[in-house]
Each structure stands twice: as C-alpha cells, then as structure tokens.
Design a protein around this motif. Structure first.
Motif, PDB file in Angstrom:
ATOM      1  N   GLY A 158       0.716  -1.173  -0.048  1.00  0.00           N
ATOM      2  CA  GLY A 158      -0.186  -0.026   0.011  1.00  0.00           C
ATOM      3  C   GLY A 158       0.787   1.190   0.258  1.00  0.00           C
ATOM      4  O   GLY A 158       0.210   2.322  -0.472  1.00  0.00           O
ATOM      5  N   LYS A 159       2.149   1.259   0.392  1.00  0.00           N
ATOM      6  CA  LYS A 159       3.024   2.465   0.291  1.00  0.00           C
ATOM      7  C   LYS A 159       3.206   2.578  -1.046  1.00  0.00           C
ATOM      8  O   LYS A 159       3.599   1.790  -1.868  1.00  0.00           O
ATOM      9  N   THR A 160       3.405   3.957  -1.546  1.00  0.00           N
ATOM     10  CA  THR A 160       3.695   4.299  -2.888  1.00  0.00           C
ATOM     11  C   THR A 160       5.426   4.452  -2.834  1.00  0.00           C
ATOM     12  O   THR A 160       5.956   4.778  -1.770  1.00  0.00           O
ATOM     13  N   GLU A 161       5.914   4.293  -4.094  1.00  0.00           N
ATOM     14  CA  GLU A 161       7.155   4.573  -4.210  1.00  0.00           C
ATOM     15  C   GLU A 161       7.644   5.851  -3.731  1.00  0.00           C
ATOM     16  O   GLU A 161       8.801   6.130  -3.052  1.00  0.00           O
ATOM     17  N   ARG A 162       6.746   6.870  -4.166  1.00  0.00           N
ATOM     18  CA  ARG A 162       7.015   8.203  -3.995  1.00  0.00           C
ATOM     19  C   ARG A 162       7.165   8.331  -2.135  1.00  0.00           C
ATOM     20  O   ARG A 162       8.091   9.013  -1.684  1.00  0.00           O
ATOM     21  N   ALA A 163       6.334   7.680  -1.497  1.00  0.00           N
ATOM     22  CA  ALA A 163       6.352   7.803  -0.001  1.00  0.00           C
ATOM     23  C   ALA A 163       7.557   7.265   0.665  1.00  0.00           C
ATOM     24  O   ALA A 163       8.100   7.816   1.561  1.00  0.00           O
ATOM     25  N   ILE A 164       7.928   6.083  -0.121  1.00  0.00           N
ATOM     26  CA  ILE A 164       9.170   5.432   0.771  1.00  0.00           C
ATOM     27  C   ILE A 164      10.337   6.229   0.295  1.00  0.00           C
ATOM     28  O   ILE A 164      11.258   6.507   1.033  1.00  0.00           O
ATOM     29  N   GLU A 178      24.750  16.075   4.547  1.00  0.00           N
ATOM     30  CA  GLU A 178      24.490  17.377   4.121  1.00  0.00           C
ATOM     31  C   GLU A 178      23.731  17.811   3.136  1.00  0.00           C
ATOM     32  O   GLU A 178      22.884  18.669   3.140  1.00  0.00           O
ATOM     33  N   GLU A 179      23.442  16.561   2.251  1.00  0.00           N
ATOM     34  CA  GLU A 179      22.457  16.768   1.108  1.00  0.00           C
ATOM     35  C   GLU A 179      22.608  15.075   0.494  1.00  0.00           C
ATOM     36  O   GLU A 179      23.080  14.341   1.167  1.00  0.00           O
ATOM     37  N   LEU A 180      21.422  14.923  -0.409  1.00  0.00           N
ATOM     38  CA  LEU A 180      21.421  13.832  -1.167  1.00  0.00           C
ATOM     39  C   LEU A 180      22.466  13.566  -2.124  1.00  0.00           C
ATOM     40  O   LEU A 180      22.701  14.551  -2.898  1.00  0.00           O
ATOM     41  N   SER A 181      22.945  12.331  -2.378  1.00  0.00           N
ATOM     42  CA  SER A 181      24.019  12.272  -3.546  1.00  0.00           C
ATOM     43  C   SER A 181      23.359  12.223  -4.907  1.00  0.00           C
ATOM     44  O   SER A 181      23.960  12.875  -5.737  1.00  0.00           O
ATOM     45  N   PHE A 182      22.055  12.090  -4.803  1.00  0.00           N
ATOM     46  CA  PHE A 182      21.393  12.126  -6.170  1.00  0.00           C
ATOM     47  C   PHE A 182      19.741  12.009  -5.893  1.00  0.00           C
ATOM     48  O   PHE A 182      19.372  11.897  -4.802  1.00  0.00           O
ATOM     49  N   GLU A 183      18.936  12.033  -6.822  1.00  0.00           N
ATOM     50  CA  GLU A 183      17.513  11.909  -6.579  1.00  0.00           C
ATOM     51  C   GLU A 183      17.285  10.554  -6.340  1.00  0.00           C
ATOM     52  O   GLU A 183      17.552   9.556  -6.980  1.00  0.00           O
ATOM     53  N   THR A 184      16.652  10.290  -5.314  1.00  0.00           N
ATOM     54  CA  THR A 184      16.587   8.714  -4.874  1.00  0.00           C
ATOM     55  C   THR A 184      15.543   7.962  -5.719  1.00  0.00           C
ATOM     56  O   THR A 184      14.870   8.550  -6.090  1.00  0.00           O
ATOM     57  N   ILE A 185      16.079   6.824  -5.790  1.00  0.00           N
ATOM     58  CA  ILE A 185      15.421   5.903  -6.696  1.00  0.00           C
ATOM     59  C   ILE A 185      14.660   4.860  -5.944  1.00  0.00           C
ATOM     60  O   ILE A 185      15.253   4.051  -5.081  1.00  0.00           O
ATOM     61  N   VAL A 186      13.212   4.762  -5.809  1.00  0.00           N
ATOM     62  CA  VAL A 186      12.719   3.923  -5.119  1.00  0.00           C
ATOM     63  C   VAL A 186      11.675   3.323  -6.331  1.00  0.00           C
ATOM     64  O   VAL A 186      10.597   4.110  -6.965  1.00  0.00           O
ATOM     65  N   LEU A 187      11.570   2.073  -6.740  1.00  0.00           N
ATOM     66  CA  LEU A 187      10.726   1.456  -7.800  1.00  0.00           C
ATOM     67  C   LEU A 187      10.075   0.120  -7.155  1.00  0.00           C
ATOM     68  O   LEU A 187      11.045  -0.559  -6.490  1.00  0.00           O
ATOM     69  N   THR A 188       8.976  -0.014  -7.499  1.00  0.00           N
ATOM     70  CA  THR A 188       8.454  -1.699  -6.988  1.00  0.00           C
ATOM     71  C   THR A 188       7.487  -2.119  -8.344  1.00  0.00           C
ATOM     72  O   THR A 188       7.311  -1.541  -9.257  1.00  0.00           O
ATOM     73  N   GLY A 189       7.288  -3.555  -8.066  1.00  0.00           N
ATOM     74  CA  GLY A 189       6.729  -4.348  -8.929  1.00  0.00           C
ATOM     75  C   GLY A 189       7.398  -4.278 -10.452  1.00  0.00           C
ATOM     76  O   GLY A 189       8.845  -4.338 -10.581  1.00  0.00           O
ATOM     77  N   ALA A 190       6.623  -4.152 -11.513  1.00  0.00           N
ATOM     78  CA  ALA A 190       7.298  -4.112 -12.731  1.00  0.00           C
ATOM     79  C   ALA A 190       8.135  -2.945 -12.928  1.00  0.00           C
ATOM     80  O   ALA A 190       8.893  -2.894 -14.027  1.00  0.00           O
ATOM     81  N   PRO A 199      10.398   7.614  -8.962  1.00  0.00           N
ATOM     82  CA  PRO A 199       9.375   7.024  -8.124  1.00  0.00           C
ATOM     83  C   PRO A 199       8.162   7.804  -8.314  1.00  0.00           C
ATOM     84  O   PRO A 199       8.061   9.055  -8.689  1.00  0.00           O
ATOM     85  N   GLY A 200       7.049   7.066  -8.561  1.00  0.00           N
ATOM     86  CA  GLY A 200       5.701   7.601  -8.601  1.00  0.00           C
ATOM     87  C   GLY A 200       4.580   7.170  -7.824  1.00  0.00           C
ATOM     88  O   GLY A 200       4.912   6.619  -6.445  1.00  0.00           O
ATOM     89  N   ASP A 201       3.456   6.936  -8.114  1.00  0.00           N
ATOM     90  CA  ASP A 201       2.481   6.644  -7.185  1.00  0.00           C
ATOM     91  C   ASP A 201       1.881   5.423  -7.136  1.00  0.00           C
ATOM     92  O   ASP A 201       1.110   4.677  -6.619  1.00  0.00           O
ATOM     93  N   THR A 202       2.988   4.433  -7.795  1.00  0.00           N
ATOM     94  CA  THR A 202       2.863   3.009  -7.931  1.00  0.00           C
ATOM     95  C   THR A 202       2.865   2.446  -6.309  1.00  0.00           C
ATOM     96  O   THR A 202       3.689   2.680  -5.624  1.00  0.00           O
ATOM     97  N   LYS A 203       1.809   1.572  -6.137  1.00  0.00           N
ATOM     98  CA  LYS A 203       2.024   0.909  -4.725  1.00  0.00           C
ATOM     99  C   LYS A 203       2.521  -0.291  -4.526  1.00  0.00           C
ATOM    100  O   LYS A 203       2.495  -1.204  -5.287  1.00  0.00           O
ATOM    101  N   VAL A 204       3.038  -0.629  -3.565  1.00  0.00           N
ATOM    102  CA  VAL A 204       3.815  -1.796  -3.336  1.00  0.00           C
ATOM    103  C   VAL A 204       2.644  -3.052  -2.937  1.00  0.00           C
ATOM    104  O   VAL A 204       1.602  -2.601  -2.349  1.00  0.00           O
ATOM    105  N   LYS A 205       2.973  -4.170  -3.449  1.00  0.00           N
ATOM    106  CA  LYS A 205       1.785  -5.332  -3.507  1.00  0.00           C
ATOM    107  C   LYS A 205       2.920  -6.447  -2.927  1.00  0.00           C
ATOM    108  O   LYS A 205       3.944  -6.765  -2.984  1.00  0.00           O
ATOM    109  N   ASN A 206       1.909  -7.284  -2.220  1.00  0.00           N
ATOM    110  CA  ASN A 206       2.573  -8.591  -1.823  1.00  0.00           C
ATOM    111  C   ASN A 206       3.069  -9.258  -2.995  1.00  0.00           C
ATOM    112  O   ASN A 206       2.681  -9.327  -4.007  1.00  0.00           O
ATOM    113  N   GLY A 207       4.360  -9.780  -2.676  1.00  0.00           N
ATOM    114  CA  GLY A 207       5.035 -10.405  -3.929  1.00  0.00           C
ATOM    115  C   GLY A 207       5.923  -9.638  -4.757  1.00  0.00           C
ATOM    116  O   GLY A 207       6.439  -9.975  -5.674  1.00  0.00           O
ATOM    117  N   ASP A 208       5.971  -8.441  -4.424  1.00  0.00           N
ATOM    118  CA  ASP A 208       6.750  -7.235  -5.390  1.00  0.00           C
ATOM    119  C   ASP A 208       8.190  -7.228  -4.831  1.00  0.00           C
ATOM    120  O   ASP A 208       8.207  -7.337  -3.557  1.00  0.00           O
TER     121      ASP A 208
END
Length: 354
Positions: A158-164, A178-190, A199-208
């Motif tokens: 239920g948590k989105t890529e963006r939220a994570i 001090e800052e972030l090394s780069f724009e953090t990448i969080v992706l789930t599923g396909a 990262p967008g609004d795709t939500k984590v699902k069981n088995g992902d």
C-alpha cells in the motif's frame, strides 16, 4: 590535507584558473557557489566575493584569500601581471564557451589554454582518494545504511514509491547528511525493470520487489548503494534472478585489485550473467567512481581501458532487468587495494523478505 601541494600546472601554462564549484571545494575545502582559485608555480590565491569572504578568511588556509573587486577582469589582469603570467590554463571540461570568450575579450593580453590538460589533471588527482576523503565517503555510507535499516520498517503493501523515497530521504537528512547524493530511486513491481526509473504513485503489493538506489553526502563526499528487497514471498524466478545478480556481484568484488582494467572488472560480473542467459538484460556498466561527484573516474565498463590503482573508489552494481516483469540490482562500493579491495558497504545482501 593540502591538495594544492600535489597540483601541477599543465605544460606551457604560467597559471591556472579553477572555477568549477566542485574542484574549487576540492582544493580549498570550502563550499561556495562562486569564486576563482588562481594557481601559479609557487603559490595560489582564492578570489571570492563579499558573501563568502568572512568564511573564506577563517577556513581557507592553503592559499591567499582575496576579496573580489567590482571589476574582476581588472583584478585578474593586475594579479597576472604581478606574477609574470602570459599563459593561463582553464577547465575546458567545466567552463562554458561563453565564459571563456568573455575572459578572452576582457583579458586580451593573455593566452588562454583551453585544451583538456588542466581538467584531466584535476580529475586524475581526484580519482585516487586521500585517507581523509575515504573517511568522509565512509561516514556518508554509514548514514545511508542507517536510513536503509529504518526504511525496511516503513515499507509495506500500500505504500507508494514516492512515499518510500521521501521517507528514505528524510532519514538520511535527519541522520546527518549534508544533502542527498542524487534523486533517490525507489521502484516497485514491474517498474523495477527500469534501472533509473522515477518514483511515482505505484503502490507496493505482496510478492513485489522494491528496488532502492540512494546515497548521502558528508563534507562534499558522496555514498552510493542499491538494494532490492521483496515484500512477501518471491516467486522462483525472482529468487533465481536475485541470486544470479548476487553471484555476479560477489565474483566481481572478489576480482577487484590494483592493476586490472575497468573492462576486466566489468567482465567478471557480466560473464556470469551472460552465461545464465541474461546478458541482454544487463544493459549498463558495472560501476563508476564515487567522490565529490556521484559519477567520477574510473569506470568499470565493457569499453574501459582504465587501470585501477590503489585508493580508487568504484561501485560494483550488476543488474538484470526483465521488461514488464521485474528487475534486480545490488550495489556496493569498494576501495581498491594492492591485492583486493575494502568494501565500504556493510548492509546485508542476501535477499531480504519483508
């Protein structure tokens, strides 16, 4: 550590202008968005404006600090003449054509050397890290690892890529980055099949799978790591791919030592993935240098003839990406030693199932 002591003017140059923000900080130790380091054969000066002059006078110890005047061109003209300068090297790989042309027009008495010698020389210096640089990179990595430990408790269906991604960023910044090394990448599923997806609004699902590529900055120095975790039980194919990527990464790390080329290091991992039938799904280089920028020399790729030297820092990040299904990447970064390497990444690599 006085980096200017190891600096050498390019052939034919009486002086060098260091104008890029990163290289200026590398040599002076001070972060600023403006200023020029002028290096002569026997000494150097930092010309910096009113906004930074007080800080520079307190912190910069390895060169003379000079307050920038209202007429920088005249100021440079006078300084060049005072030191008998006729030829001036510039950072061709950082300076814009517009700025170079402006300098040529405003300082017509001097010849500007705009080949790559100055930039290449500085990048060569930065490629081999000093002990204090490795210490800062390591501190940045520890902040990232603490954030990783925390984010594992946050990830759930239920948590989105963006939220994570936002929470992971927050943990690093709260942890002292001090800052972030780069724009953090969080992706789930396909979406994990896209190596540098956003990262967008795709939500984590069981088995992902959830793929996270992130890093922190400490005193100007970056860290970089990628972990792929699974929420719920993975399929047999997911487990197979994960273990193959892990095998390739461990083989490459075991192969690292001074004297090998970036191509040879890349091949140590690529051979394993290709032999398993997934060579077409590993489409990026194995690794890159990390330091004051997130991508530095050396590179570990199929075309890299760079010979690794002691105290170079390089990532080892093989991946397999199956379009429309999923992807896996595991990334550590290491310090090259004479006969092996020191892995700066301490997070576990066996598959984590949440």
């Amino acid at each position: 550590m006085d980096r200017l002591k190891g600096f050498r003017l390019p052939d034919g140059a009486d002086a060098a202008l260091i104008t890029s923000d990163v290289n200026r900080r590398y040599f002076t130790g001070m972060k600023s968005s403006a200023g020029i380091v002028v290096v002569f054969r026997e000494e150097a000066c930092l010309i910096i404006d009113f906004r930074y002059i007080e800080k520079a006078e307190k912190t910069v110890k390895n060169c003379t600090v000079i307050k920038q005047s209202d007429n920088l061109s005249k100021q440079l003209n006078d300084i060049f003449k005072e030191h008998g300068v006729k030829t001036v090297a510039v950072e061709s790989m950082d300076m814009t054509v517009s700025r170079l042309n402006m300098m040529k027009r405003s300082l017509p008495e001097f010849e500007f050397i705009d080949n790559d010698d100055l930039s290449r020389g500085i990048y060569d210096m930065r490629t081999v890290k000093f002990p204090d640089e490795i210490e800062r990179i390591t501190k940045a990595q520890r902040i990232a690892e603490e954030a990783f430990d925390k984010i594992l408790k946050f990830i759930e269906p239920g948590k989105t890529e963006r939220a994570i991604s936002l929470m992971l960023d927050s943990y690093m910044l709260q942890g002292g980055a001090e800052e972030l090394s780069f724009e953090t990448i969080v992706l789930t599923g396909a979406n994990t099949s896209m190596p540098h997806g956003v990262p967008g609004d795709t939500k984590v699902k069981n088995g992902d799978f959830v793929l996270m590529d992130f890093g922190a900055v400490v005193d100007g120095y970056h860290s970089d790591m990628t972990r792929t975790v699974c929420v719920g039980q993975p399929s047999e194919k997911m487990t197979e791919i994960y273990n193959k990527v892990l095998e390739a990464q461990q083989a490459a790390i075991s192969f690292v030592k001074a004297g090998i080329t970036g191509e040879e290091l890349d091949n140590a991992a690529r051979e394993i993935i290709s032999s398993a039938g997934y060579g077409d799904y590993f489409g990026h280089a194995l690794g890159h240098g990390v330091g004051m920028e997130i991508h530095e020399y050396p590179t570990a790729s199929i075309r890299s003839k760079t010979v690794l030297e002691e105290n170079m820092v390089v990532t080892v990040e093989p991946g397999i990406y199956l379009p429309g299904e999923f992807g896996v990447r595991i990334e550590d970064f290491v310090v090259v030693t004479e006969k092996s390497c020191v892995n700066l990444t301490k997070c576990p690599k066996n598959m984590i199932i949440l």
